[in-house]
Design an enzyme around this catalytic site. Sequence first.
Site, mmCIF file in Angstrom:
data_model
loop_
_atom_site.group_PDB
_atom_site.id
_atom_site.type_symbol
_atom_site.label_atom_id
_atom_site.label_comp_id
_atom_site.label_asym_id
_atom_site.label_seq_id
_atom_site.Cartn_x
_atom_site.Cartn_y
_atom_site.Cartn_z
ATOM 1 N N LYS A 22 0.427 -1.035 -0.083
ATOM 2 C CA LYS A 22 -0.184 0.033 -0.174
ATOM 3 C C LYS A 22 0.611 1.147 0.088
ATOM 4 C CE LYS A 22 -1.993 1.586 3.846
ATOM 5 N NZ LYS A 22 -1.284 3.356 4.092
ATOM 6 N N ASN A 23 1.941 1.476 0.585
ATOM 7 C CA ASN A 23 2.433 3.025 0.835
ATOM 8 C C ASN A 23 3.711 3.336 -0.072
ATOM 9 O OD1 ASN A 23 1.193 2.896 3.339
ATOM 10 N ND2 ASN A 23 2.516 2.794 4.866
ATOM 11 N N CYS A 116 -4.909 13.464 13.535
ATOM 12 C CA CYS A 116 -5.887 11.681 13.555
ATOM 13 C C CYS A 116 -5.455 10.710 14.669
ATOM 14 C CB CYS A 116 -5.389 11.211 11.928
ATOM 15 S SG CYS A 116 -3.187 10.283 12.202
ATOM 16 N N ARG A 121 0.578 14.877 13.467
ATOM 17 C CA ARG A 121 0.902 14.334 11.310
ATOM 18 C C ARG A 121 1.553 15.119 11.239
ATOM 19 N NH1 ARG A 121 -0.966 8.552 10.239
ATOM 20 N NH2 ARG A 121 1.167 8.521 8.683
ATOM 21 N N ASP A 304 4.694 1.366 11.755
ATOM 22 C CA ASP A 304 4.263 -0.001 11.390
ATOM 23 C C ASP A 304 3.380 -1.278 11.934
ATOM 24 O OD1 ASP A 304 2.906 2.327 10.130
ATOM 25 O OD2 ASP A 304 2.935 1.853 8.878
ATOM 26 N N ARG A 396 -8.403 -0.262 4.308
ATOM 27 C CA ARG A 396 -7.671 0.821 4.330
ATOM 28 C C ARG A 396 -5.860 0.033 4.014
ATOM 29 N NH1 ARG A 396 -5.586 4.859 7.820
ATOM 30 N NH2 ARG A 396 -4.368 5.221 6.198
HETATM 31 C C1 UD1 Z 1 4.476 7.226 6.816
HETATM 32 C C2 UD1 Z 1 3.502 5.867 6.016
HETATM 33 C C3 UD1 Z 1 3.135 5.420 7.317
HETATM 34 C C4 UD1 Z 1 4.502 5.165 8.582
HETATM 35 C C5 UD1 Z 1 5.016 6.372 8.110
HETATM 36 C C6 UD1 Z 1 6.544 6.242 9.253
HETATM 37 C C7 UD1 Z 1 2.073 6.320 4.270
HETATM 38 C C8 UD1 Z 1 1.679 6.367 3.550
HETATM 39 N N1 UD1 Z 1 2.493 5.846 5.136
HETATM 40 O O1 UD1 Z 1 3.324 8.116 7.140
HETATM 41 O O2 UD1 Z 1 2.522 4.203 7.711
HETATM 42 O O3 UD1 Z 1 3.486 4.865 10.617
HETATM 43 O O4 UD1 Z 1 5.582 6.753 7.120
HETATM 44 O O5 UD1 Z 1 6.903 5.460 9.311
HETATM 45 O O6 UD1 Z 1 3.849 5.861 3.703
HETATM 46 N N2 UD1 Z 1 6.240 14.803 11.151
HETATM 47 C C9 UD1 Z 1 6.361 15.800 11.012
HETATM 48 N N3 UD1 Z 1 6.267 17.095 10.099
HETATM 49 C C10 UD1 Z 1 6.394 16.542 8.885
HETATM 50 C C11 UD1 Z 1 5.929 15.286 8.158
HETATM 51 C C12 UD1 Z 1 6.270 14.442 9.246
HETATM 52 O O7 UD1 Z 1 6.630 16.491 12.608
HETATM 53 O O8 UD1 Z 1 5.978 17.533 7.889
HETATM 54 C C13 UD1 Z 1 6.776 13.680 11.947
HETATM 55 C C14 UD1 Z 1 5.368 13.796 11.856
HETATM 56 O O9 UD1 Z 1 4.422 13.328 12.717
HETATM 57 C C15 UD1 Z 1 5.709 11.603 12.631
HETATM 58 C C16 UD1 Z 1 7.475 11.615 11.978
HETATM 59 O O10 UD1 Z 1 7.510 12.858 11.437
HETATM 60 O O11 UD1 Z 1 6.120 11.979 14.041
HETATM 61 C C17 UD1 Z 1 7.394 10.745 10.830
HETATM 62 O O12 UD1 Z 1 6.230 10.888 10.101
HETATM 63 P P1 UD1 Z 1 5.997 10.667 8.258
HETATM 64 O O13 UD1 Z 1 7.970 9.297 8.447
HETATM 65 O O14 UD1 Z 1 6.016 11.901 7.903
HETATM 66 O O15 UD1 Z 1 4.891 9.628 8.034
HETATM 67 P P2 UD1 Z 1 3.793 9.197 7.044
HETATM 68 O O16 UD1 Z 1 4.779 9.868 5.773
HETATM 69 O O17 UD1 Z 1 2.704 10.351 7.358
#
Ligand code: UD1
Length: 419
Positions: A22-23, A116, A121, A304, A396
């Site tokens: 999925k990701n 969420c 996030r 995850d 999902r």
């Molecule tokens: C992706 C995955 C999700 C997984 C996560 C971490 C997808 C669709 N989803 O989510 O399943 O759990 O990686 O492995 O691929 N953060 C900030 N600012 C930002 C972006 C992120 O502070 O602009 C923080 C987030 O709150 C979190 C951490 O960084 O604490 C990691 O998040 P991120 O790696 O961005 O997760 P996703 O890409 O949303």
Amino acid sequence: MDKIIIHGGRRLKGEVQVSGAKNSALPLLFATLLASGKHRVANVPHLRDINTVEKLLRILGADVVRENGSFAVDASEIRSVEAPYDLVRTMRASVLVLGPLLARLGHARVSLPGGCAIGARPIGLHLKGLEAMGAKIALDHGYVEARAKRLQGARIYFDLPTVGGTENLMMAAALAKGTTVLENAAREPEILELAEALNKMGARVEGAGSDTVVIEGVDELRPMDHAVMPDRIEAGTFMVAAAITRGDVLIAGVIPDHLEALISKLKEAGAEILEGERGLRVKGPRKIGSVNIKTNPHPGFPTDMQAQFMALMTLGAGTSIITENVFENRFMHVCELQRMGADIVIEGHTATVKGVKGLLGAPVMATDLRASASLILAGLAADNTTEVSRIYHLDRGYERIEDKLRGLGASIERVKEPM
Ligand code: UD1
């Protein structure tokens, strides 16, 4: 709303095939927005999040034909540059349209995702990166509005290795003018796969999979033809299912290199894991050892898989300390596991799990995608009947999970609940 009913206590045996990731499918499908022409993305799992991407691509004007897990996407004509609230709300990864739309059309409007179940996030790092590339970003009635004549290559340091941020910036940089360097980039296998697909499209991306990714922008990209890799989190969930039921399961199609941290922790817990040509065979331990885990960005233990591993640890022979370092507020499954008899105490971002002799089936409620999987796993090992409601979260991210588990001998069924 549907619910899942499990009669626990059966050892799982046999073979299960892992679906497409999925990701990985999500960013790959959004990357089709970068080039006109007909793209083909194969091995796409049948999931609710994928339906959301399909809807979003159509709203933007792409022509999407879906056949047996294969997507033909023609994004030659983009009619709209807006990802509406209704879709972003159901799937945060919709923010991944930002990079491609901005790079190709110079304009994108994406609803802010809002809060969420697993913490705030934010997407600040995505926006900071795009600004460094010359984009003008404004907030307008809950939407992020981004504009740029042509994005310029830049050196961008991520405060945290964000998966989505790295993907968004890689896609944006592929069509930017000049070279972009992403430092402290995420190293997840999905990043590497996106880079491979972008390179097939004519992009020049190097270093993906390491913490420094260098992207030399090009003027134009061509359509991709790409098959999505197997889902490491789905595979990991089946590995834990084998372990928690003391079963013996061949997980076919899994790429072991993607799951080194989990494999090592499952072995530490006493599972036997054999690597063969077709996948990994997992034999559950007679006595589950209690082990500590700390989630971290790849190659650390994946956040995850935290909820699923915790389900296993509820039946450990001793005490396990589980530390969640990636997301705040990702212990929503704990209350439900406690209702099944688990002994878990949370303090901050640490859970102390004291193993109990057995879990008792109970009605429980899914709160997010991986939490749902953890409740299913607990139900497979529990005495009597477990009813998991709100399983739309599960749909999902897991393709036909009840069919796949039934194929391994589980007593599990989906029933329709009156609305
Ligand atoms: C992706 C995955 C999700 C997984 C996560 C971490 C997808 C669709 N989803 O989510 O399943 O759990 O990686 O492995 O691929 N953060 C900030 N600012 C930002 C972006 C992120 O502070 O602009 C923080 C987030 O709150 C979190 C951490 O960084 O604490 C990691 O998040 P991120 O790696 O961005 O997760 P996703 O890409 O949303």
